[in-house]
Write a protein that holds these residues in place. Sequence first.
Motif, PDB file in Angstrom:
ATOM      1  N   SER A  30      25.643 -64.242  35.321  1.00  0.00           N
ATOM      2  CA  SER A  30      24.598 -64.247  35.034  1.00  0.00           C
ATOM      3  C   SER A  30      24.183 -63.190  35.059  1.00  0.00           C
ATOM      4  CB  SER A  30      24.393 -64.492  36.461  1.00  0.00           C
ATOM      5  OG  SER A  30      23.800 -64.322  37.772  1.00  0.00           O
ATOM      6  N   GLU A  31      24.975 -62.234  34.836  1.00  0.00           N
ATOM      7  CA  GLU A  31      24.413 -60.521  34.211  1.00  0.00           C
ATOM      8  C   GLU A  31      25.780 -60.197  33.717  1.00  0.00           C
ATOM      9  OE1 GLU A  31      23.507 -58.844  38.243  1.00  0.00           O
ATOM     10  OE2 GLU A  31      22.564 -60.494  39.033  1.00  0.00           O
ATOM     11  N   CYS A  32      25.416 -58.921  33.276  1.00  0.00           N
ATOM     12  CA  CYS A  32      26.144 -58.355  32.657  1.00  0.00           C
ATOM     13  C   CYS A  32      25.193 -56.721  32.866  1.00  0.00           C
ATOM     14  CB  CYS A  32      26.648 -58.499  31.483  1.00  0.00           C
ATOM     15  SG  CYS A  32      28.084 -57.271  30.719  1.00  0.00           S
ATOM     16  N   ALA A  33      25.878 -56.109  32.943  1.00  0.00           N
ATOM     17  CA  ALA A  33      25.042 -54.236  32.485  1.00  0.00           C
ATOM     18  C   ALA A  33      26.015 -53.698  31.308  1.00  0.00           C
ATOM     19  CB  ALA A  33      26.089 -53.289  34.114  1.00  0.00           C
ATOM     20  N   PRO A  34      24.946 -53.379  31.129  1.00  0.00           N
ATOM     21  CA  PRO A  34      23.993 -52.550  31.169  1.00  0.00           C
ATOM     22  C   PRO A  34      22.080 -53.559  30.225  1.00  0.00           C
ATOM     23  CG  PRO A  34      24.039 -51.321  29.263  1.00  0.00           C
ATOM     24  CD  PRO A  34      25.022 -52.598  29.881  1.00  0.00           C
ATOM     25  N   VAL A  35      22.388 -55.087  29.952  1.00  0.00           N
ATOM     26  CA  VAL A  35      22.002 -55.952  29.232  1.00  0.00           C
ATOM     27  C   VAL A  35      21.094 -56.687  29.972  1.00  0.00           C
ATOM     28  CG1 VAL A  35      23.932 -57.416  28.863  1.00  0.00           C
ATOM     29  CG2 VAL A  35      21.659 -57.736  27.536  1.00  0.00           C
ATOM     30  N   ALA A  36      21.618 -57.726  30.853  1.00  0.00           N
ATOM     31  CA  ALA A  36      21.009 -58.058  32.007  1.00  0.00           C
ATOM     32  C   ALA A  36      21.422 -57.777  33.148  1.00  0.00           C
ATOM     33  CB  ALA A  36      21.266 -59.734  31.740  1.00  0.00           C
ATOM     34  N   LYS A  37      20.661 -56.700  34.343  1.00  0.00           N
ATOM     35  CA  LYS A  37      21.532 -56.385  35.005  1.00  0.00           C
ATOM     36  C   LYS A  37      20.458 -56.585  36.207  1.00  0.00           C
ATOM     37  CE  LYS A  37      22.954 -52.328  37.978  1.00  0.00           C
ATOM     38  NZ  LYS A  37      23.934 -51.098  38.045  1.00  0.00           N
ATOM     39  N   VAL A  38      20.177 -56.917  37.801  1.00  0.00           N
ATOM     40  CA  VAL A  38      20.070 -57.117  38.906  1.00  0.00           C
ATOM     41  C   VAL A  38      20.545 -56.353  40.028  1.00  0.00           C
ATOM     42  CG1 VAL A  38      19.273 -58.330  40.512  1.00  0.00           C
ATOM     43  CG2 VAL A  38      18.721 -58.877  38.245  1.00  0.00           C
ATOM     44  N   GLY A  39      22.080 -56.333  40.122  1.00  0.00           N
ATOM     45  CA  GLY A  39      22.589 -56.222  40.786  1.00  0.00           C
ATOM     46  C   GLY A  39      23.812 -55.986  40.394  1.00  0.00           C
ATOM     47  N   GLY A  40      25.443 -54.916  41.777  1.00  0.00           N
ATOM     48  CA  GLY A  40      26.145 -54.853  41.207  1.00  0.00           C
ATOM     49  C   GLY A  40      27.177 -55.751  40.338  1.00  0.00           C
TER      50      GLY A  40
ATOM     51  N   VAL B 138      29.997 -55.148  37.688  1.00  0.00           N
ATOM     52  CA  VAL B 138      31.495 -55.734  37.885  1.00  0.00           C
ATOM     53  C   VAL B 138      31.559 -56.552  36.821  1.00  0.00           C
ATOM     54  CG1 VAL B 138      33.032 -57.562  39.179  1.00  0.00           C
ATOM     55  CG2 VAL B 138      31.433 -55.754  40.407  1.00  0.00           C
ATOM     56  N   VAL B 139      31.266 -57.248  36.467  1.00  0.00           N
ATOM     57  CA  VAL B 139      30.773 -57.843  35.358  1.00  0.00           C
ATOM     58  C   VAL B 139      31.269 -57.132  33.557  1.00  0.00           C
ATOM     59  CG1 VAL B 139      30.138 -59.614  33.151  1.00  0.00           C
ATOM     60  CG2 VAL B 139      30.473 -59.956  36.065  1.00  0.00           C
ATOM     61  N   PHE B 140      30.376 -55.854  33.661  1.00  0.00           N
ATOM     62  CA  PHE B 140      30.541 -55.124  32.468  1.00  0.00           C
ATOM     63  C   PHE B 140      32.118 -54.214  32.932  1.00  0.00           C
ATOM     64  CE2 PHE B 140      30.766 -51.050  30.117  1.00  0.00           C
ATOM     65  CZ  PHE B 140      30.449 -51.031  29.152  1.00  0.00           C
ATOM     66  N   GLY B 141      32.755 -53.947  33.532  1.00  0.00           N
ATOM     67  CA  GLY B 141      33.212 -52.620  34.392  1.00  0.00           C
ATOM     68  C   GLY B 141      34.554 -53.513  34.017  1.00  0.00           C
ATOM     69  N   LEU B 142      34.729 -54.695  34.432  1.00  0.00           N
ATOM     70  CA  LEU B 142      36.396 -55.412  34.520  1.00  0.00           C
ATOM     71  C   LEU B 142      36.542 -55.723  33.693  1.00  0.00           C
ATOM     72  CD1 LEU B 142      38.605 -56.369  36.723  1.00  0.00           C
ATOM     73  CD2 LEU B 142      36.572 -58.802  36.229  1.00  0.00           C
ATOM     74  N   SER B 143      35.576 -56.012  32.424  1.00  0.00           N
ATOM     75  CA  SER B 143      35.774 -56.454  31.413  1.00  0.00           C
ATOM     76  C   SER B 143      37.013 -55.772  30.011  1.00  0.00           C
ATOM     77  CB  SER B 143      34.901 -57.455  30.430  1.00  0.00           C
ATOM     78  OG  SER B 143      34.162 -58.157  31.342  1.00  0.00           O
ATOM     79  N   ARG B 144      36.007 -54.436  30.411  1.00  0.00           N
ATOM     80  CA  ARG B 144      36.284 -53.032  29.547  1.00  0.00           C
ATOM     81  C   ARG B 144      37.904 -52.819  29.857  1.00  0.00           C
ATOM     82  NH1 ARG B 144      33.502 -48.121  29.685  1.00  0.00           N
ATOM     83  NH2 ARG B 144      33.919 -47.641  31.975  1.00  0.00           N
TER      84      ARG B 144
ATOM     85  N   ASP C  33      32.067 -47.167  38.085  1.00  0.00           N
ATOM     86  CA  ASP C  33      33.275 -46.751  36.247  1.00  0.00           C
ATOM     87  C   ASP C  33      32.622 -45.548  36.163  1.00  0.00           C
ATOM     88  OD1 ASP C  33      32.414 -45.922  33.823  1.00  0.00           O
ATOM     89  OD2 ASP C  33      30.141 -47.357  33.344  1.00  0.00           O
ATOM     90  N   TYR C  34      34.046 -44.780  35.961  1.00  0.00           N
ATOM     91  CA  TYR C  34      34.409 -43.598  36.233  1.00  0.00           C
ATOM     92  C   TYR C  34      33.886 -42.670  34.525  1.00  0.00           C
ATOM     93  CZ  TYR C  34      37.126 -43.097  40.202  1.00  0.00           C
ATOM     94  OH  TYR C  34      37.393 -42.578  41.573  1.00  0.00           O
ATOM     95  N   GLU C  35      33.600 -43.446  33.991  1.00  0.00           N
ATOM     96  CA  GLU C  35      32.998 -42.652  32.675  1.00  0.00           C
ATOM     97  C   GLU C  35      31.216 -42.435  33.184  1.00  0.00           C
ATOM     98  OE1 GLU C  35      32.838 -44.933  28.653  1.00  0.00           O
ATOM     99  OE2 GLU C  35      35.397 -44.855  29.097  1.00  0.00           O
ATOM    100  N   MET C  36      30.658 -43.152  33.640  1.00  0.00           N
ATOM    101  CA  MET C  36      29.375 -42.898  33.882  1.00  0.00           C
ATOM    102  C   MET C  36      28.817 -42.087  35.341  1.00  0.00           C
ATOM    103  SD  MET C  36      26.439 -45.310  34.861  1.00  0.00           S
ATOM    104  CE  MET C  36      26.051 -46.922  34.128  1.00  0.00           C
ATOM    105  N   TRP C  37      29.843 -42.231  35.843  1.00  0.00           N
ATOM    106  CA  TRP C  37      30.168 -41.836  37.487  1.00  0.00           C
ATOM    107  C   TRP C  37      30.907 -40.382  37.293  1.00  0.00           C
ATOM    108  CZ3 TRP C  37      25.672 -41.720  39.785  1.00  0.00           C
ATOM    109  CH2 TRP C  37      25.283 -42.996  39.874  1.00  0.00           C
ATOM    110  N   ASN C  38      31.013 -39.182  36.760  1.00  0.00           N
ATOM    111  CA  ASN C  38      31.837 -37.753  36.468  1.00  0.00           C
ATOM    112  C   ASN C  38      31.375 -36.578  36.927  1.00  0.00           C
ATOM    113  OD1 ASN C  38      33.685 -36.802  35.761  1.00  0.00           O
ATOM    114  ND2 ASN C  38      33.994 -37.390  33.452  1.00  0.00           N
ATOM    115  N   PRO C  39      31.711 -36.008  37.630  1.00  0.00           N
ATOM    116  CA  PRO C  39      30.570 -34.449  38.063  1.00  0.00           C
ATOM    117  C   PRO C  39      30.871 -33.515  36.736  1.00  0.00           C
ATOM    118  CG  PRO C  39      32.397 -34.957  39.545  1.00  0.00           C
ATOM    119  CD  PRO C  39      32.122 -36.467  38.912  1.00  0.00           C
ATOM    120  N   GLU C  40      31.931 -33.931  35.875  1.00  0.00           N
ATOM    121  CA  GLU C  40      32.563 -32.954  34.847  1.00  0.00           C
ATOM    122  C   GLU C  40      32.099 -33.279  33.906  1.00  0.00           C
ATOM    123  OE1 GLU C  40      37.139 -31.530  34.949  1.00  0.00           O
ATOM    124  OE2 GLU C  40      37.237 -34.089  35.460  1.00  0.00           O
ATOM    125  N   ILE C  41      31.070 -34.204  33.446  1.00  0.00           N
ATOM    126  CA  ILE C  41      30.853 -34.691  32.272  1.00  0.00           C
ATOM    127  C   ILE C  41      28.667 -35.625  32.246  1.00  0.00           C
ATOM    128  CG2 ILE C  41      32.327 -34.271  30.714  1.00  0.00           C
ATOM    129  CD1 ILE C  41      32.287 -37.558  30.984  1.00  0.00           C
TER     130      ILE C  41
END
Length: 490
Positions: free
Chosen positions: A8-18, A22-28, A257-265
């Motif tokens: 029922s959800e996939c970030a960021p197109v249809a996201k309410v919570g975690g 998960v659906v997006f991150g696991l699929s990638r 998501d280690y791309e979105m959460w990365n203090p180096e960039i």
Amino acid sequence: MYIVMIASECAPVAKVGGLGDVVFGLSRELELRGHAVEIVLPKYDCMRTDQVWGLQPAYHDLWVPWDGGAIPCTVWFGFVHGRKCFFIEPHSSQAFFGRGTYYGFWDDAERFAFFSKAALEFLLRTNKRPDVIHTHDWQTALVPVLLYEVYAGAGLTDQRVCHTIHNFRHQGVTGPEILRVTGLNRPEYFGAPDRMGDDLDHHAINLTRGAILYANFVTTVSPHHAWEVRHTDLGCGLGHTLHQHQQKFGGILNGLDYEMWNPEIDPHIARHYNAASIEQKAGNTDALRDRMLLRGGRRPVIAYVGRLDTQKGLHLIRHALFHALEHDAQFVLLGSGSEHGINEDFSHLKRRLNDNPDCHLEIGYDEDLAHLIYAGADLLVMPSLYEPCGLTQMIALRYGTVPVVRAVGGLKDTVFDWDFSERPRQLRNGFVFEHADQHGIEFALSRALGLWRHEPALFRELATQGMAYDYSWNHPGRHYVDIYEFIRHR
Ligand code: ADP
């Protein structure tokens, strides 16, 4: 493998919570590992179509048998940040997904039962024959039931289902008419206590229980939560059913998501850094203080970021705030609640502490500010009463912010106490307490503040040890692939 996610959800197109993350991150992750993944979603009128590339109708006239008739649907296709997504748009006066928000309607069970059936009808009609179908939470819990009771006979014979339960509090408990509209019928059969009957309401149908019975494998989002839902009341009535099916039930930690959460960039923070340059983090502390109008000086900053929900241990968050102020530390909070009373309480607290130079409360949702807080704080508290997985503590670790957490669910699986963990010293990464009371959190916080103040070198070591952990999708991705392989050959 060919995997279809139905959710029922996939970030960021249809996201309410975690769930959406998960659906997006696991699929990638699955795609990176060489598998073919497609995601099937409802076409909500409120979804972020600006996050979909090349959205266009892909299949017209999908007639989904429903309530004695059939509802025509258009299926759209588009890429969501590289993921292949199909969006099902039903054309009926009920406007199942044309209501301005995702959830919260009296007929939610019917809306998502329809979606579950439409997704299977779509696979059948378009000759898609995935090796594995992965469903998520109560919204798509009917998929395994419908697959085996209806669609296996129509041609989806070899498909296997993995079902993930992200939140046991919402199970999709609904009236028996759901059986009639979906065409399952036979209420005495499906409604039996050992099938989809609900334990607490004997006239109701429990969709999640159906998924546990019919799916080939069932997961929840951390190993410790998998234990808790079987052995404590956190299973919300499903503990016994899970016990009966424990040979096909397990917990897999969510990834971050280690791309979105990365203090180096990270584009939202003032200074970039990594474990080798963690002293740069202080630049973010200064920026955070500026932004939140806190005074400078040598004081640790303690943070809370998250929903303001009783689940999160609100009385202990409050206690941590006052403990910080009494012990010459600073406290920042970013959060919002869905309950008016809770938001009011925290707004009141904010007004009361408005002029305090060591504390700032931000009531609302602010993605950018969240990044700066993770980067700028020294400690992050998470005194949850229950926590299926928890992402916040993993983000904190990634940013060298030491988590202070209660030993529940995924927190217990990810944070290891500096003083008392059974792990070797160099693998410890935070502070953990057991009891959901003031003494519990005070004991953990005072140890954390003591280390920060009296042993700064050791505190820094602890923070960098946290940064060394890999809580990306790498490990969970491998575990899910193992499960898919296991059920595929059964
Ligand atoms: P839950 O799924 O129970 O809300 P998690 O810890 O799994 O808790 O995930 C929370 C996620 O939502 C984190 O990414 C956190 O940064 C984010 N978040 C929660 N509240 C806010 C807020 N008010 N502003 C910005 N981000 C928030």
